[in-house]
Design an enzyme around this catalytic site. Sequence first.
Site, PDB file in Angstrom:
ATOM      1  N   ASP A 193       0.838  -1.189   0.000  1.00 41.25           N
ATOM      2  CA  ASP A 193       0.000   0.000   0.000  1.00 41.25           C
ATOM      3  C   ASP A 193       0.882   1.251   0.000  1.00 41.25           C
ATOM      4  O   ASP A 193       1.858   1.341   0.752  1.00 41.25           O
ATOM      5  CB  ASP A 193      -0.886  -0.014   1.247  1.00 41.25           C
ATOM      6  CG  ASP A 193      -1.753   1.217   1.371  1.00 41.25           C
ATOM      7  OD1 ASP A 193      -2.639   1.404   0.516  1.00 41.25           O
ATOM      8  OD2 ASP A 193      -1.534   1.997   2.322  1.00 41.25           O
ATOM      9  N   GLU A 214       1.666  -0.530  -5.004  1.00 40.75           N
ATOM     10  CA  GLU A 214       0.735   0.542  -5.327  1.00 40.75           C
ATOM     11  C   GLU A 214       1.638   1.762  -5.520  1.00 40.75           C
ATOM     12  O   GLU A 214       2.112   2.332  -4.538  1.00 40.75           O
ATOM     13  CB  GLU A 214      -0.265   0.776  -4.203  1.00 40.75           C
ATOM     14  CG  GLU A 214      -1.271   1.866  -4.544  1.00 40.75           C
ATOM     15  CD  GLU A 214      -2.206   2.194  -3.384  1.00 40.75           C
ATOM     16  OE1 GLU A 214      -3.387   2.478  -3.650  1.00 40.75           O
ATOM     17  OE2 GLU A 214      -1.755   2.189  -2.225  1.00 40.75           O
TER      18      GLU A 214
END
Length: 708
Positions: free
Chosen positions: A342, A378
């Site tokens: 993330d 990401e």
Amino acid sequence: METWPGQPYPLGATYDGTGTNFSLFSEVAERVQLCLFDDAGVETRVDLAEVDGFIWHGFLPAVGPGQRYAYRVHGPYDPVAGLRCNPAKLLLDPYAKAFEGPVDWNESLYGYRFGDHDARNDNDSAPHQTRCVVVNPYFDWGHDHPLRTPYSDTVIYEAHVRGLTVSHPDLPPQLRGTYAGLAHPAVIEHLQRIGVTAVELMPVHQFIDDHHLVQRGLSNYWGYNSIGFFAPHHRYAARGTRGQQVPEFKAMVRTLHEAGIEVILDVVYNHTAEGNQLGPTLSFRGIDNPAYYRLAEDRAHYADYTGTGNTLNVRHPHALQLIMDSLRYWAVEMHVDGFRFDLAAALAREFHDVDRLAAFFDLVQQDPVVSQLKLIAEPWDVGAGGYQVGNFPPLWTEWNGRYRDSMRDFWRGTPGTMGEFASRLTGSSDLYQSNGRRPHASVNFVTAHDGFTLHDLVSYERKHNEANGEDNRDGTDDNRSWNCGVEGPTDDIAILALRERQKRNLIATLLLSQGVPMLLAGDELDRTQGGNNNAYCQDNEISWVDWGRAVQVPGLTDFVARLTRLRREHPAFRRRRFFQGRPVRGTNLEDIAWLNPEGHPMTDQEWTAGHAGALTVFFNGGGIPEPDRYGRRIEDDSFLLLVNPGFQQRSFTLPGAAYGLTWVTELDTADPSSAPGDAAERMPVAAYAAGDVVALDAHSLLLLRRTE
């Protein structure tokens, strides 16, 4: 309580069959107390008197699995200087492998008084804090081994442990919403049916619900609020939280592996649940604030590249060690197959700019365990210069946000998008080829947890996030969606038919694109969030997969299943190397050709036309340059892909005999009965010859396979 010196490593609580070694890093601590809790909640404090290289440690022969524990750290409290030690705060072990109990957000959890942020709060937080738990590390893995599915064969399914299983009608009630539920045969059978090779689980690291959400009667459903990087989240456990969540998670992984499905974890190493300077003191802040967090220049505040209040300090060796130890633990002890990071750009920040040669990437590159896993970034954060799609090192794959945006624009008929469509369809060589990467560097998706579901993408043009309690201000306004004429639910048959066709267009494009496709859990079951594009706080029917919706659109699941099978059977759609646009391996035709609707090569003017253009793509099955794993030449059928994203029917002339004499329909999104499958399952297919004129409905896609 009897205490032996123990060892500084491994960090955390380690049971060896005779007792437990406790070890905690803190460079600023002056004294560290291990706090043990019995079943009645009575606390016993034990000083860890041994210190080696800022590692405080001790071995307790009387302590075994199931023991609840935490720490108190004595040291300097000077927030202006970035130091926030306070022995009144019960602190969670950063290396804890299991947790039990909630955080109730009492004022005592904070280092200051609510009425005066400058006043130190010395109230004991123990009655309101969760507990760490010593776990039993032993588990019978049987013959489990890493699957190592090649990227070219991978189909990822992004799923939420609870959301996928909590309302499944075939699961026993006690297993719904749990790791054990995800491993249930009913769930695994569905995953196998739709061709999934890997589940990418939204955060399962121990996390807590934000105070402001609890006050509104909501929760941090998505889980991007980690407080324990080694522990499976306790609320997803069916069999108990005194350490039982660990073998339950392992059993889930083992069962999925037996079914040929890899497990990828969505991990949040960029920040923690402690937030900014006004957040609670739960763990890292009270153990060694400047070591674990990036502080602002004034030291009293936190650098925030994540939008959550803090950023983990990956410039500090012990913070880096924490991340690497966590990754190795999940790989070696929990047998997971990869990670999706993330806001990964935040991990790459050395000082302010994103540096692809940051220490974190160096450590991953040389690690003999982690470097062999699937590593998915990401590739952005919320800081300046944080959008880094295409800029990660060769070992990494990336969520390709440009793929999502381009395909959404193309299929809603946005003018001038053909060039982007072509680049994304063929693996985004413009993003990844220059530094030696391959098509699998692009993880392609049109929907993910963050944003509209597939159903909502074709049903809403505006977000509808009122249930989040933020006056619809949260969530992006850049949805690139098209409601097909009516916002939200409708009884208009024509609009409903168009929406179903658009779903098929997007799914077909995704699974026919080079790169690694990622499906959002429930899209194949027509899941809707009612237009909510930011359901991070909705642990309810808004977010849960409604297994009953598949009955309303029965062909969608079959459509996905047949397309994954088509992809699996035809290497033309999952090449390991980029197209070259020229003849290869002695063939007379280029490996890919771009043709206009008249069957002629596209011109520069046609590529840049300011309208929603239509085109034909020729995939040369004889022009695949890479060999198979045994060094043999890969041969496949050749295909024509005809696409019409416009608002009017278009006539296409099939190219001349050089490309193929005869063709049959493999897929027509305007006719769902033509979906690819076994001959016994399929409706009669249309056959065409070179030079034939084919009428393609508006907003549709036609895939033809060469037969001669």
